[in-house]
Design an enzyme around this catalytic site. Sequence first.
Site, PDB file in Angstrom:
ATOM      1  N   GLU A 288     -22.652  15.326 -23.446  1.00 21.94           N
ATOM      2  CA  GLU A 288     -22.758  16.774 -23.613  1.00 21.94           C
ATOM      3  C   GLU A 288     -23.658  17.391 -22.534  1.00 21.94           C
ATOM      4  O   GLU A 288     -23.536  18.573 -22.222  1.00 21.94           O
ATOM      5  CB  GLU A 288     -23.299  17.108 -25.010  1.00 21.94           C
ATOM      6  CG  GLU A 288     -22.719  18.386 -25.571  1.00 21.94           C
ATOM      7  CD  GLU A 288     -22.984  18.583 -27.063  1.00 21.94           C
ATOM      8  OE1 GLU A 288     -22.020  18.485 -27.835  1.00 21.94           O
ATOM      9  OE2 GLU A 288     -24.136  18.824 -27.446  1.00 21.94           O
ATOM     10  N   HIS A 310     -16.159  -9.571 -28.030  1.00 19.33           N
ATOM     11  CA  HIS A 310     -14.860  -9.932 -28.608  1.00 19.33           C
ATOM     12  C   HIS A 310     -13.971  -8.705 -28.768  1.00 19.33           C
ATOM     13  O   HIS A 310     -13.063  -8.677 -29.589  1.00 19.33           O
ATOM     14  CB  HIS A 310     -15.073 -10.648 -29.950  1.00 19.33           C
ATOM     15  CG  HIS A 310     -15.945 -11.852 -29.795  1.00 19.33           C
ATOM     16  ND1 HIS A 310     -15.445 -13.101 -29.570  1.00 19.33           N
ATOM     17  CD2 HIS A 310     -17.300 -11.971 -29.753  1.00 19.33           C
ATOM     18  CE1 HIS A 310     -16.443 -13.955 -29.423  1.00 19.33           C
ATOM     19  NE2 HIS A 310     -17.591 -13.294 -29.526  1.00 19.33           N
ATOM     20  N   LYS A 422     -14.467  25.946 -30.888  1.00 18.35           N
ATOM     21  CA  LYS A 422     -14.915  26.677 -32.091  1.00 18.35           C
ATOM     22  C   LYS A 422     -14.109  27.959 -32.237  1.00 18.35           C
ATOM     23  O   LYS A 422     -13.717  28.345 -33.332  1.00 18.35           O
ATOM     24  CB  LYS A 422     -16.400  27.045 -31.959  1.00 18.35           C
ATOM     25  CG  LYS A 422     -17.341  25.887 -32.063  1.00 18.35           C
ATOM     26  CD  LYS A 422     -18.770  26.390 -32.105  1.00 18.35           C
ATOM     27  CE  LYS A 422     -19.743  25.263 -31.834  1.00 18.35           C
ATOM     28  NZ  LYS A 422     -21.073  25.716 -31.498  1.00 18.35           N
TER      29      LYS A 422
HETATM   30  O1  PA5 Z   1     -26.896  18.919 -28.553  1.00 13.66           O
HETATM   31  C1  PA5 Z   1     -26.544  19.978 -29.018  1.00 13.66           C
HETATM   32  O2  PA5 Z   1     -27.081  21.069 -28.733  1.00 13.66           O
HETATM   33  C2  PA5 Z   1     -25.406  20.029 -30.017  1.00 13.66           C
HETATM   34  O3  PA5 Z   1     -24.796  18.782 -30.153  1.00 13.66           O
HETATM   35  C3  PA5 Z   1     -25.921  20.467 -31.372  1.00 13.66           C
HETATM   36  O4  PA5 Z   1     -26.922  19.609 -31.824  1.00 13.66           O
HETATM   37  C4  PA5 Z   1     -24.796  20.533 -32.405  1.00 13.66           C
HETATM   38  O5  PA5 Z   1     -23.765  21.363 -31.938  1.00 13.66           O
HETATM   39  C5  PA5 Z   1     -25.318  21.078 -33.729  1.00 13.66           C
HETATM   40  O6  PA5 Z   1     -25.917  22.319 -33.522  1.00 13.66           O
HETATM   41  P1  PA5 Z   1     -26.892  22.955 -34.568  1.00 13.66           P
HETATM   42  O7  PA5 Z   1     -28.130  22.150 -34.635  1.00 13.66           O
HETATM   43  O8  PA5 Z   1     -27.148  24.330 -34.052  1.00 13.66           O
HETATM   44  O9  PA5 Z   1     -26.184  22.981 -35.878  1.00 13.66           O
END
Ligand code: PA5
Length: 441
Positions: A288, A310, A422
């Site tokens: 990410e 494996h 989203k």
């Molecule tokens: O790393 C990130 O910012 C995302 O993976 C968030 O943790 C994830 O989308 C969850 O977001 P939130 O904590 O606002 O619910």
Amino acid sequence: MLKLDTNLLTFDLKNLIDSQTQELSKILKNLESRSADQHDWVGWLKLHENSETFTEIQEFADKIIESKNFENLVVLGIGGSALGPQALIQALKSPLWNELNHAERGEALKVYFIDNVDPDWANGILSHLNLEKTLFLTITKSGGTAETVSAFLWAKAALKTKVGHAWKEHFVIVTDPHKGALRKFADKEKIQNFAVPANVGGRFSVFSSVGLVALALVGIKIHKFQEGLIAAYKDLVESPDLNSNLAINLALALTHADTKLGKRINPLMPYSTHLARISDWYVQLVAESLGKNPQVGPTPIKAVGATDQHSQLQLFAEGPLDKIIFFLKVAQFKNNFAIPSEVVEGFADLAGESMARLIHAEGLGTAKALAKKGVPSLTIELPCINEQNLAYLLYAFELMTAIAGDIYGIDPFDQPGVELSKKYTYALLGKKGFEQYLKEI
Ligand code: PA5
């Protein structure tokens, strides 16, 4: 604290570091100066300075545990709001933690994670728990993530039916200090809550309240993480010695392998099942943060040694030569089963050995075999699995990611690519304002 073995890399990391010391020192200084800015995203660099947070959370958890009012903790969160505590609990707790009795758990809570909107999975957990003895920890930095909020709303309704007015005592909320619908809700309803520092984002938040509340409630003494973070900060941010800096070494290995050698697939392969979920956390952190340019960036992969010898090893060894593997080695396991020396026909080679020696030999043997096939790897060695070493390791990975972002020239702290899905989701649900996305599908 942690050791790095780069003997099986096909390139000279020391040379790479020596040729860029000024640039690398500048990157570190820049991150450090950004960490004080409340409107930036580098607050994770100095979470160890928030001693009050560590103390406040520990005291809260100790009180809950001592009260014996709760037996179960259900964590509602996703992505960066779930993977960190999940990984650290698996690393530090018995695989059968939830099966242990009160005394064996020291009255600390059993723990379950709901990090998806799979109704069967959620029901599988919740229909078997006694809600009167269950504490729900809702973690969402933004306070509006659909998966988490829908689970929260469900749990709230179920609790109201079961315990009436007392439902609020069954909730703890971890969210932004000022923004978001859940912040408003927690303040209005006066629900126990902890703030995630404004300048700390999801995947860099494991050592903020995001990870610490759950970890303390399962009986882990969280100040030990703080000790590991202090050591890491000293070695990786303050120390001028870049050659021994784990984060710098990892960042250069990753970016060099990707941009100069075409090796952009990056399995993280701990030789330990306890550390398997560290790979899940790592995959999210790297994917990410660094997956933002079609031309460059590593693709992180989860693997576990020796299990994946494996499964995926054949591909790593003889598939496309596009991988750089990061191994994790645990030098000292807490237990070490001797393999009986009684010789059973056909198994003489194992007689008298131990499981620890075997897994170490498998790790090194695999790394050497891969090197022979042209697959570079490095090994990070933890002296043992404990809170301090885990904090050091995760911090080093976070810093590696931030440094790599700088080298790639991308912002590792945002995730614009996640937004579109989203919007399509809300369009498919028929929500107002999202009609235009429906037309595009
Ligand atoms: O790393 C990130 O910012 C995302 O993976 C968030 O943790 C994830 O989308 C969850 O977001 P939130 O904590 O606002 O619910």
